[in-house]
Design a protein around this motif. Structure first.
Motif, PDB file in Angstrom:
ATOM      1  N   VAL A 141     -11.616 -15.734   1.143  1.00  0.00           N
ATOM      2  CA  VAL A 141     -11.367 -14.571   0.621  1.00  0.00           C
ATOM      3  C   VAL A 141     -12.287 -14.042  -0.597  1.00  0.00           C
ATOM      4  N   VAL A 142     -12.593 -15.097  -1.128  1.00  0.00           N
ATOM      5  CA  VAL A 142     -13.606 -14.481  -2.470  1.00  0.00           C
ATOM      6  C   VAL A 142     -14.853 -13.455  -1.469  1.00  0.00           C
ATOM      7  N   GLU A 143     -14.984 -14.105  -0.109  1.00  0.00           N
ATOM      8  CA  GLU A 143     -16.388 -13.700   0.556  1.00  0.00           C
ATOM      9  C   GLU A 143     -15.688 -12.245   1.384  1.00  0.00           C
ATOM     10  N   LYS A 144     -14.314 -12.220   1.819  1.00  0.00           N
ATOM     11  CA  LYS A 144     -14.224 -11.117   1.763  1.00  0.00           C
ATOM     12  C   LYS A 144     -14.147  -9.724   0.605  1.00  0.00           C
TER      13      LYS A 144
ATOM     14  N   THR B  20      -8.631  -5.295  -2.184  1.00  0.00           N
ATOM     15  CA  THR B  20      -8.600  -6.036  -3.684  1.00  0.00           C
ATOM     16  C   THR B  20      -7.297  -5.997  -3.992  1.00  0.00           C
ATOM     17  N   LYS B  21      -6.382  -4.894  -4.035  1.00  0.00           N
ATOM     18  CA  LYS B  21      -5.317  -4.813  -3.934  1.00  0.00           C
ATOM     19  C   LYS B  21      -4.047  -5.388  -4.071  1.00  0.00           C
ATOM     20  N   LYS B  22      -4.653  -5.799  -2.754  1.00  0.00           N
ATOM     21  CA  LYS B  22      -3.718  -7.128  -1.619  1.00  0.00           C
ATOM     22  C   LYS B  22      -4.020  -8.637  -2.573  1.00  0.00           C
ATOM     23  N   VAL B  23      -5.489  -8.785  -2.659  1.00  0.00           N
ATOM     24  CA  VAL B  23      -5.279  -9.946  -3.855  1.00  0.00           C
ATOM     25  C   VAL B  23      -4.790  -9.944  -4.852  1.00  0.00           C
ATOM     26  N   ILE B  24      -4.718  -9.183  -5.871  1.00  0.00           N
ATOM     27  CA  ILE B  24      -3.713  -8.975  -6.884  1.00  0.00           C
ATOM     28  C   ILE B  24      -2.467  -8.617  -6.606  1.00  0.00           C
ATOM     29  N   ASN B  25      -1.725  -8.532  -5.986  1.00  0.00           N
ATOM     30  CA  ASN B  25      -0.622  -8.682  -5.671  1.00  0.00           C
ATOM     31  C   ASN B  25      -0.346  -9.785  -5.431  1.00  0.00           C
ATOM     32  N   GLU B  26      -0.751 -10.106  -3.784  1.00  0.00           N
ATOM     33  CA  GLU B  26      -0.977 -11.786  -3.883  1.00  0.00           C
ATOM     34  C   GLU B  26      -0.303 -12.393  -4.841  1.00  0.00           C
ATOM     35  N   GLY B  27      -1.227 -12.865  -6.153  1.00  0.00           N
ATOM     36  CA  GLY B  27      -1.625 -13.474  -7.068  1.00  0.00           C
ATOM     37  C   GLY B  27      -0.294 -13.491  -7.747  1.00  0.00           C
TER      38      GLY B  27
ATOM     39  N   PRO C 162       5.464 -19.625   1.791  1.00  0.00           N
ATOM     40  CA  PRO C 162       5.869 -19.327   0.588  1.00  0.00           C
ATOM     41  C   PRO C 162       4.730 -19.102  -0.498  1.00  0.00           C
ATOM     42  N   ASN C 163       4.808 -20.307  -0.143  1.00  0.00           N
ATOM     43  CA  ASN C 163       3.332 -21.359  -1.625  1.00  0.00           C
ATOM     44  C   ASN C 163       2.502 -20.810  -0.955  1.00  0.00           C
ATOM     45  N   LYS C 164       1.673 -20.521  -0.077  1.00  0.00           N
ATOM     46  CA  LYS C 164       0.816 -20.576   0.201  1.00  0.00           C
ATOM     47  C   LYS C 164       0.128 -19.321   0.003  1.00  0.00           C
ATOM     48  N   PHE C 165      -1.086 -18.757  -0.713  1.00  0.00           N
ATOM     49  CA  PHE C 165      -1.913 -17.981  -0.975  1.00  0.00           C
ATOM     50  C   PHE C 165      -2.599 -16.596   0.458  1.00  0.00           C
ATOM     51  N   MET C 166      -1.652 -16.411   0.288  1.00  0.00           N
ATOM     52  CA  MET C 166      -2.037 -14.949   1.913  1.00  0.00           C
ATOM     53  C   MET C 166      -2.197 -13.270   1.393  1.00  0.00           C
ATOM     54  N   PRO C 167      -3.243 -12.856   0.960  1.00  0.00           N
ATOM     55  CA  PRO C 167      -3.749 -10.787   0.779  1.00  0.00           C
ATOM     56  C   PRO C 167      -2.987 -10.671   1.768  1.00  0.00           C
ATOM     57  N   GLU C 168      -3.230 -11.585   3.216  1.00  0.00           N
ATOM     58  CA  GLU C 168      -2.645  -9.975   4.231  1.00  0.00           C
ATOM     59  C   GLU C 168      -1.332 -10.045   4.318  1.00  0.00           C
ATOM     60  N   ARG C 169      -0.614 -10.992   3.198  1.00  0.00           N
ATOM     61  CA  ARG C 169       0.709 -10.204   3.224  1.00  0.00           C
ATOM     62  C   ARG C 169       0.729  -8.991   3.159  1.00  0.00           C
ATOM     63  N   PHE C 170       0.590  -7.790   1.637  1.00  0.00           N
ATOM     64  CA  PHE C 170      -0.099  -7.011   1.621  1.00  0.00           C
ATOM     65  C   PHE C 170      -0.321  -6.300   2.261  1.00  0.00           C
ATOM     66  N   ASP C 171      -0.739  -6.355   3.705  1.00  0.00           N
ATOM     67  CA  ASP C 171      -1.234  -5.337   4.049  1.00  0.00           C
ATOM     68  C   ASP C 171      -0.305  -4.035   4.478  1.00  0.00           C
ATOM     69  N   GLU C 172      -0.871  -3.349   5.395  1.00  0.00           N
ATOM     70  CA  GLU C 172       0.171  -1.839   4.773  1.00  0.00           C
ATOM     71  C   GLU C 172       1.367  -2.340   5.798  1.00  0.00           C
ATOM     72  N   GLU C 173       1.397  -2.486   7.179  1.00  0.00           N
ATOM     73  CA  GLU C 173       2.466  -2.621   8.516  1.00  0.00           C
ATOM     74  C   GLU C 173       3.201  -3.590   7.965  1.00  0.00           C
ATOM     75  N   ASN C 174       2.751  -4.869   6.585  1.00  0.00           N
ATOM     76  CA  ASN C 174       3.718  -6.049   6.298  1.00  0.00           C
ATOM     77  C   ASN C 174       4.621  -5.507   5.227  1.00  0.00           C
ATOM     78  N   MET C 175       4.613  -4.212   4.368  1.00  0.00           N
ATOM     79  CA  MET C 175       5.161  -3.566   3.140  1.00  0.00           C
ATOM     80  C   MET C 175       5.664  -2.732   4.174  1.00  0.00           C
ATOM     81  N   LYS C 176       5.870  -2.251   4.975  1.00  0.00           N
ATOM     82  CA  LYS C 176       7.016  -1.464   5.495  1.00  0.00           C
ATOM     83  C   LYS C 176       8.049  -1.791   5.355  1.00  0.00           C
TER      84      LYS C 176
END
Length: 451
Positions: free
Chosen positions: A285-288, A313-320, A368-382
């Motif tokens: 995630v840091v490398e991305k 960056t915003k996805k990482v913050i949201n997932e955190g 649910p306990n896993k750190f996955m910033p991709e959860r906040f991709d636009e399609e998932n958020m819809k």
């Protein structure tokens, strides 16, 4: 009050009593166990004979916080008790007074106003980490680092001039001491007689008075100058009520300033500490993030306009904040009888909106306990219910500073990630401690190395 919801889960009083010491120590494990056993919404005893309701259900929480919000007010825990120490500001008021203050202050957090604050915040971040670089050979407690940094940011954003380091340190120490004492009063109300008799309550009220005096001196000094500062204090001083054309009283200015201090650094500091911890465990995630900064910033500090391009960056913050929401729980009290999806809510019932539990509900979150910033991709958020994820609350009382906080966190990450490699010091026990906000109990030690 006795519940008449026969089909609705109720935790036996005996079980509540048996778990009271564990609850005082750390309520989250107990609440998560109860959610797993009794479902996403249940009655439980909250002192005396009164039932309360706890819920992680998105429809239930949306009804209480948004759809029928006029029937629910903040409880005395968030108003009368908290107001004793931080005053009668946006965070602690209810009803018509809250609405009038919200309408008065809201324009100060307009996008253009926040953009101007970027020019104040960036140098603060740069100066702070230049000092931190001198300690590069020592492990750092990222919780202390973020608490100091975010407090300096809110101090400068509030008062770009007219405040010295000693006063800033005093404000920080007083706010921290008052919060710890406040948690004792909330979780151990049966000891309030002792807190009063022993002088502890009087002592902490006095700390509030000291903080108020510091802020009043800054306000009075600012009133004597005519030069614009484009900071939050200018915004408060310039705000006028639409019906009278008058500004806030001296007490109102102090109360709202204290609230902005309390809400404006503690939550952000804890969110950033948890995000730093999660990043230390997820180098991919840091490398991305670094790739995003190389493509968009080219080694420069971001402007406000740059932030819209920092989508990962915003996805990482949201997932955190999903995993470790700074505001881990909130509450409301029913003004009149109500009904939600067949659940009868009698007048006077306290509702606990369990944000931490909602953010980790396996019905709505895969792993649910896993750190996955991709959860906040636009399609998932819809496809996401608004109240599956609500770290800033929801409805009319959505945190007024949510955009400011997001901007601040994006700016900090954009500075840290391209410049530092950080790893977790081994053999630490990382425990979430739910005080007023969700803190790492024992801190988080990281090794910070310049790249």
């Amino acid at each position: 009050m006795t519940s008449t919801n026969n089909k609705f889960p109720q935790i036996p009083r005996s079980k509540t009593i048996l778990n009271v010491l564990k609850f005082v120590k750390n309520p989250i494990p107990i609440l998560m166990e109860n959610v797993e056993e009794y479902g996403d919404t249940f009655f439980f005893h909250m002192g005396g004979v009164r039932y309360s309701v706890l819920s992680t259900n998105p429809d239930f929480n949306q009804h209480v916080l948004q759809k029928n919000n006029k029937n629910y007010i903040k409880s005395f825990l968030q108003t009368d008790l908290l107001a004793r120490y931080v005053g009668d500001g946006l965070l602690t008021s209810n009803g018509d007074y809250w609405l009038r203050q919200r309408r008065l202050i809201q324009p100060g957090f307009h996008r253009k106003k926040i953009a101007n604050l970027t020019e104040i915040i960036n140098p603060v971040i740069d100066d702070y980490f230049k000092i931190l670089d001198l300690k590069k050979d020592e492990p750092i407690d990222i919780c202390d680092v973020m608490m100091e940094l975010t407090f300096t940011i809110i101090a400068k954003s509030m008062f770009s001039t007219g405040v010295n380091e000693k006063d800033v340190n005093t404000l920080g120490e007083n706010i921290s001491a008052v919060q710890k004492f406040l948690v004792k009063q909330i979780r151990q109300p049966y000891l309030n007689w002792w807190f009063g008799l022993s002088g502890q309550e009087k002592k902490h009220v006095a700390l509030t008075g000291i903080s108020s005096k510091i802020i009043l001196d800054i306000i009075n000094e600012r009133k004597q100058t005519k030069a614009p500062h484009d900071d939050l204090l200018d915004m408060l001083l310039a705000s006028k009520y639409s019906d009278t054309g008058e500004g806030m009283t001296e007490k109102q200015l102090i109360d709202e300033s204290v609230i902005l201090f309390v809400a404006g650094h503690e939550t952000t500091a804890n969110a950033m500490a948890w995000i730093s911890y999660l990043l230390s465990q997820n180098p991919q995630v840091v490398e991305k993030l670094r790739q995003e900064y190389r493509e968009n910033l080219e080694g420069e500090m971001p402007s406000f306009e740059d932030l819209k391009n920092l989508t990962y960056t915003k996805k990482v913050i949201n997932e955190g904040m999903r995993l470790y929401p700074p505001a881990w729980i909130t509450d409301r009290v029913a003004l009149e009888d109500d009904e939600v999806n067949g659940i009868k809510i009698p007048k006077g019932t306290m509702i606990m909106n369990f944000i931490y539990g909602a953010h980790r509900d396996p019905k709505y979150w895969t792993e649910p306990n896993k750190f996955m910033p991709e959860r906040f991709d636009e399609e998932n958020m819809k496809q996401m219910h608004n109240f599956n994820y609500f770290p800033f609350g929801g409805g009319p009382r959505l945190c007024i500073g949510n955009n400011f906080a997001m901007m601040e966190m994006q700016l900090i990450l954009a500075y840290m990630i391209p410049r530092y490699d950080f790893s977790l010091v081994p053999n630490q026990e990382i425990i979430a401690q739910p005080l007023v906000t969700l803190r790492p109990k024992n801190g988080i030690l990281l090794n910070l190395n310049q790249l």
